[in-house]
Design an enzyme around this catalytic site. Sequence first.
Site, short mmCIF file in Angstrom:
data_model
loop_
_atom_site.label_atom_id
_atom_site.label_comp_id
_atom_site.label_asym_id
_atom_site.label_seq_id
_atom_site.Cartn_x
_atom_site.Cartn_y
_atom_site.Cartn_z
N ASP A 34 0.76 -1.18 0.08
CA ASP A 34 -0.10 0.03 -0.13
C ASP A 34 0.80 1.41 -0.02
O ASP A 34 0.30 2.42 -0.05
CB ASP A 34 -1.12 -0.12 1.20
CG ASP A 34 -0.20 0.01 2.60
OD1 ASP A 34 1.05 -0.17 2.33
OD2 ASP A 34 -0.94 0.24 3.59
N ARG A 93 10.09 26.28 0.95
CA ARG A 93 9.86 27.65 0.16
C ARG A 93 8.76 28.11 1.09
O ARG A 93 8.47 29.31 0.81
CB ARG A 93 9.62 27.24 -1.17
CG ARG A 93 10.66 27.32 -1.91
CD ARG A 93 10.49 26.70 -3.60
NE ARG A 93 10.04 25.32 -3.76
CZ ARG A 93 9.93 24.64 -4.79
NH1 ARG A 93 9.89 25.42 -6.05
NH2 ARG A 93 9.62 23.46 -4.56
N HIS A 127 16.97 27.41 1.74
CA HIS A 127 16.20 28.44 0.85
C HIS A 127 16.10 29.56 1.67
O HIS A 127 16.35 30.75 1.08
CB HIS A 127 14.59 28.00 0.63
CG HIS A 127 13.90 28.98 -0.22
ND1 HIS A 127 14.14 29.54 -1.41
CD2 HIS A 127 12.71 29.92 0.47
CE1 HIS A 127 13.10 30.36 -1.90
NE2 HIS A 127 12.33 30.45 -0.89
N ASP A 167 15.75 37.30 -8.32
CA ASP A 167 14.59 37.93 -7.44
C ASP A 167 15.29 38.67 -6.54
O ASP A 167 16.65 38.54 -6.00
CB ASP A 167 13.91 36.84 -7.09
CG ASP A 167 14.11 35.72 -6.32
OD1 ASP A 167 14.93 35.95 -5.54
OD2 ASP A 167 13.68 34.53 -6.52
N LYS A 190 11.41 40.40 -9.91
CA LYS A 190 10.54 39.33 -10.28
C LYS A 190 9.39 39.47 -9.51
O LYS A 190 9.41 39.35 -8.36
CB LYS A 190 11.31 37.98 -10.03
CG LYS A 190 10.33 36.55 -10.35
CD LYS A 190 11.13 35.50 -10.11
CE LYS A 190 10.93 34.91 -9.05
NZ LYS A 190 11.30 33.58 -8.58
N ARG A 192 5.52 37.35 -8.85
CA ARG A 192 4.86 35.99 -8.96
C ARG A 192 3.33 36.31 -8.84
O ARG A 192 2.79 36.66 -7.76
CB ARG A 192 5.02 35.22 -7.84
CG ARG A 192 6.30 34.41 -7.92
CD ARG A 192 6.40 32.89 -7.49
NE ARG A 192 7.70 32.21 -7.58
CZ ARG A 192 8.00 31.50 -8.66
NH1 ARG A 192 7.38 31.21 -9.60
NH2 ARG A 192 9.16 30.85 -8.49
N ASP A 216 21.05 31.10 -8.16
CA ASP A 216 19.75 30.74 -7.28
C ASP A 216 19.93 29.27 -6.67
O ASP A 216 20.73 28.54 -6.85
CB ASP A 216 18.56 30.71 -8.43
CG ASP A 216 17.36 31.04 -7.57
OD1 ASP A 216 17.22 31.17 -6.37
OD2 ASP A 216 16.16 31.37 -8.14
N GLY A 222 11.37 26.01 -13.86
CA GLY A 222 12.12 26.52 -14.81
C GLY A 222 11.73 27.96 -15.18
O GLY A 222 12.52 28.70 -16.08
#
Length: 310
Positions: A34, A93, A127, A167, A190, A192, A216, A222
């Site tokens: 499973d 993130r 990050h 960014d 940049k 979003r 980065d 990408g």
Amino acid sequence: MKILSGTSNTKLSKNICKQLKLKLVNTNIKRFADGEIYVEINENIRGNSVFVIQSTSNPANDNLMELLLVIDALRRSSAKNITAVIPYFGYARQDRKVVPRTSISAKVVANLITNAGASRVVTVDLHAGQIQGFFDMPVDNLFTTPLFAKYIKRKLKDKNLICVSPDVGGVQRTRGLATRIKADLAIIDKRRPRPGQSKVMNIIGNVRGKTCIIVDDIIDSGGTIVNAVEALKKNGANEVYVFITHAVLSNKAADKIKKSKVKKLIITDTIDNSQKIKNNSKIEVLSISSLMAEAIKRISNSTSVSDLFN
Ligand code: R5P
């Protein structure tokens, strides 16, 4: 000291062990029908300091669960201490609430790793550096900047270079590289509009006639990189090299790079992409195995890890 590997990136674990002249701990990690994960450690580790190497890359949930179960198995087998070596720390993130009513996944993951029984974390290019504070234990965040700087000095030294942050969040990382290679710095503004989509609004700095070095931590879809390269070219850049630590490369990202105006994408092996980048001459891999092996050795000998970056 013993080194144990999860199944997310055994190639990297084996390379690290080779450098340390150690054998991987014998384990049996398998899946029930499973999908549940079963972990068994086939040798005595009582009283040992154990380093568990596991990137929480795609499939992130499975790889994270596997890491937690391995840590738990080690704790229950009386390991002296357990270091979670997470070359790619997934779920990083979401490190704050950007909009109301969202979770902070990096904190949830930190709690899980802590509660499973780890006493130290080693990772690469987190990050956001402040994620270290989500743990109440030592977190060694290793940097790839020296590795990238060495490559640039060896292969691109005759070019008119400028480092470009894709960014605003990446400025500190990019400035670190620019200082090491003595190049100027430019910044891309940049935005979003929605998750997974990115738009270049502005370029701060003059890139005309220059060879741009974008640096980065992550390349996922990408989109960020392809848009950044388009914008840099439109603003007169000669060519664009891209340096990324964690090549998540979801869906068709590797193809997107192949078809783009990127001159070369240089990634590391925190995530095993051998299959995805086969026959893609635009992508080159630099191994972080020596850096990780050296960091593990220093932690084990209680000597300085930060000296590695001076
Ligand atoms: C974002 O803050 C990260 O540093 C990367 O720029 C981002 O994760 C890249 O994502 P994508 O490749 O999907 O644009």
